[in-house]
Motif scaffolding. Structure first.
Motif, short mmCIF file in Angstrom:
data_model
loop_
_atom_site.label_atom_id
_atom_site.label_comp_id
_atom_site.label_asym_id
_atom_site.label_seq_id
_atom_site.Cartn_x
_atom_site.Cartn_y
_atom_site.Cartn_z
N SER A 1 7.27 12.22 8.81
CA SER A 1 8.34 11.56 8.06
C SER A 1 8.45 12.07 6.63
O SER A 1 9.50 11.94 6.00
CB SER A 1 8.11 10.05 8.03
N GLY A 2 7.36 12.62 6.11
CA GLY A 2 7.36 13.01 4.71
C GLY A 2 7.32 11.84 3.76
O GLY A 2 7.62 11.97 2.57
N ALA A 3 6.93 10.67 4.27
CA ALA A 3 6.92 9.46 3.44
C ALA A 3 5.80 9.51 2.41
O ALA A 3 4.81 10.21 2.58
CB ALA A 3 6.73 8.23 4.34
N ASP A 4 6.00 8.77 1.34
CA ASP A 4 4.97 8.60 0.31
C ASP A 4 4.09 7.44 0.74
O ASP A 4 4.43 6.28 0.55
CB ASP A 4 5.63 8.33 -1.04
N VAL A 5 2.96 7.74 1.36
CA VAL A 5 2.06 6.71 1.89
C VAL A 5 1.03 6.37 0.83
O VAL A 5 0.31 7.25 0.35
CB VAL A 5 1.37 7.20 3.18
N ARG A 6 0.96 5.11 0.46
CA ARG A 6 0.00 4.66 -0.56
C ARG A 6 -0.97 3.67 0.07
O ARG A 6 -0.57 2.57 0.46
CB ARG A 6 0.74 4.01 -1.73
N LEU A 7 -2.21 4.06 0.15
CA LEU A 7 -3.24 3.21 0.73
C LEU A 7 -3.98 2.47 -0.38
O LEU A 7 -3.98 2.87 -1.53
CB LEU A 7 -4.21 4.05 1.54
N ARG A 8 -4.61 1.38 0.02
CA ARG A 8 -5.42 0.57 -0.90
C ARG A 8 -4.62 0.14 -2.13
O ARG A 8 -5.12 0.15 -3.25
CB ARG A 8 -6.70 1.32 -1.31
N LEU A 9 -3.39 -0.23 -1.89
CA LEU A 9 -2.53 -0.75 -2.96
C LEU A 9 -1.95 -2.09 -2.50
O LEU A 9 -0.82 -2.17 -2.03
CB LEU A 9 -1.41 0.24 -3.29
N PRO A 10 -2.74 -3.15 -2.57
CA PRO A 10 -2.25 -4.45 -2.10
C PRO A 10 -1.06 -4.93 -2.92
O PRO A 10 -1.08 -4.86 -4.15
CB PRO A 10 -3.47 -5.37 -2.27
N ILE A 11 -0.04 -5.40 -2.22
CA ILE A 11 1.15 -5.95 -2.86
C ILE A 11 0.98 -7.46 -3.00
O ILE A 11 0.69 -8.15 -2.03
CB ILE A 11 2.41 -5.62 -2.06
N ARG A 12 1.16 -7.96 -4.21
CA ARG A 12 0.97 -9.39 -4.47
C ARG A 12 2.27 -10.17 -4.48
O ARG A 12 2.28 -11.37 -4.22
CB ARG A 12 0.26 -9.58 -5.82
N ARG A 13 3.37 -9.51 -4.81
CA ARG A 13 4.62 -10.24 -5.01
C ARG A 13 5.81 -9.33 -4.73
O ARG A 13 5.77 -8.13 -4.98
CB ARG A 13 4.67 -10.76 -6.45
N ILE A 14 6.87 -9.92 -4.17
CA ILE A 14 8.14 -9.21 -3.98
C ILE A 14 9.21 -9.98 -4.74
O ILE A 14 9.41 -11.18 -4.51
CB ILE A 14 8.52 -9.11 -2.49
N GLU A 15 9.90 -9.28 -5.62
CA GLU A 15 10.92 -9.92 -6.45
C GLU A 15 12.28 -9.32 -6.14
O GLU A 15 12.40 -8.12 -5.85
CB GLU A 15 10.59 -9.71 -7.94
#
Length: 240
Positions: free
Chosen positions: A38-52
């Motif tokens: 896919s060529g996606a930008d995969v970011r591991l070990r980056l927990p998301i805390r909030r979606i605004e």
């Protein structure tokens, strides 16, 4: 249903092979291949805390609290366990968050054992399930992996996986690895007649891995999806 399944098995030719199929090397090779293609930008070990919500879409807030990472997105798919998803959706789709937070989960342990190949020679089928009513043992399912998956067959060792732990009965997973393997071996001998000593083993514990589909679950999912659909660009998916 049992008779229908038996008739299908009996009608299959003797050399039909396993009734299951997967990718060469196992399904675990798929995520890496998809990400690479896919060529996606995969970011591991980056927990998301909030979606605004933002005028142009969404802002994801993750990383350490003292030094947060902000990610702008036009659309967001929340693919997380129900409890984690509930926290992320609380400010966007509160009713969906309420429904997700009410879901219960069961923890599970997988005991993977490698036996000399002849140890599985007399077994048929791809494994077995153990209902709670049959003795209440720790093992709830057994997979003869080397019989179920073609890419694991034909080797000097045969792989067996035992699933341990039931809903609201996670105490067995508190045992150390050696004791858990010993427990599983005893039940394998009783359930499947496997009495050989394993040449290797691995114990994997998944806390809160299995969502429980209680009565009314499908209606709950419909309510979740309906509430999420009110937020353009937002979607949910996952085992729950």
């Amino acid at each position: 249903m049992r008779n229908a399944a038996r008739s299908v098995v009996e009608a299959a030719p003797p050399d039909a092979g396993p009734a299951f199929a997967t990718l060469d090397g196992g399904l675990g090779v798929l995520p890496e291949a998809v990400a690479r293609a896919s060529g996606a930008d995969v970011r591991l070990r980056l927990p998301i805390r909030r979606i605004e919500r933002t005028p142009g879409g969404f802002r994801l807030v993750g990383g350490p609290v003292p030094d947060p990472v902000m990610i702008a997105a036009e659309a967001v798919v929340v693919a997380a366990p129900a409890g984690k998803a509930a926290g992320l959706l609380e400010g966007l789709a509160p009713w969906a968050a309420h429904e997700l937070a009410a879901m219960e989960y069961a923890s599970v342990g997988i005991v993977t054992l490698a036996f000399p190949a002849p140890a599985l020679a007399g077994l048929t089928g791809s494994g077995l399930l153990v209902p709670t009513v049959e003795g209440g043992g720790a093992v709830k399912a057994v997979t003869y992996s080397s019989r179920k998956w073609r890419h694991l067959a034909g080797h000097d060792v045969a792989i067996v996986r035992a699933s341990v732990g039931r809903h609201r009965e996670a105490r067995v997973l508190h045992r150390d690895d050696t004791e858990l393997v010993r427990l599983v071996l005893g039940q394998l001998a009783a359930l499947a007649g496997i009495r050989a000593a394993p040449v290797a083993h691995r114990v994997t514990r998944w806390g809160g891995a299995l969502p429980q589909y209680a009565p009314g679950h499908l209606e709950r999912v419909r309510r979740i999806r309906a509430d999420v659909a009110r937020v353009p660009g937002l979607a949910v998916c996952g085992a729950a």
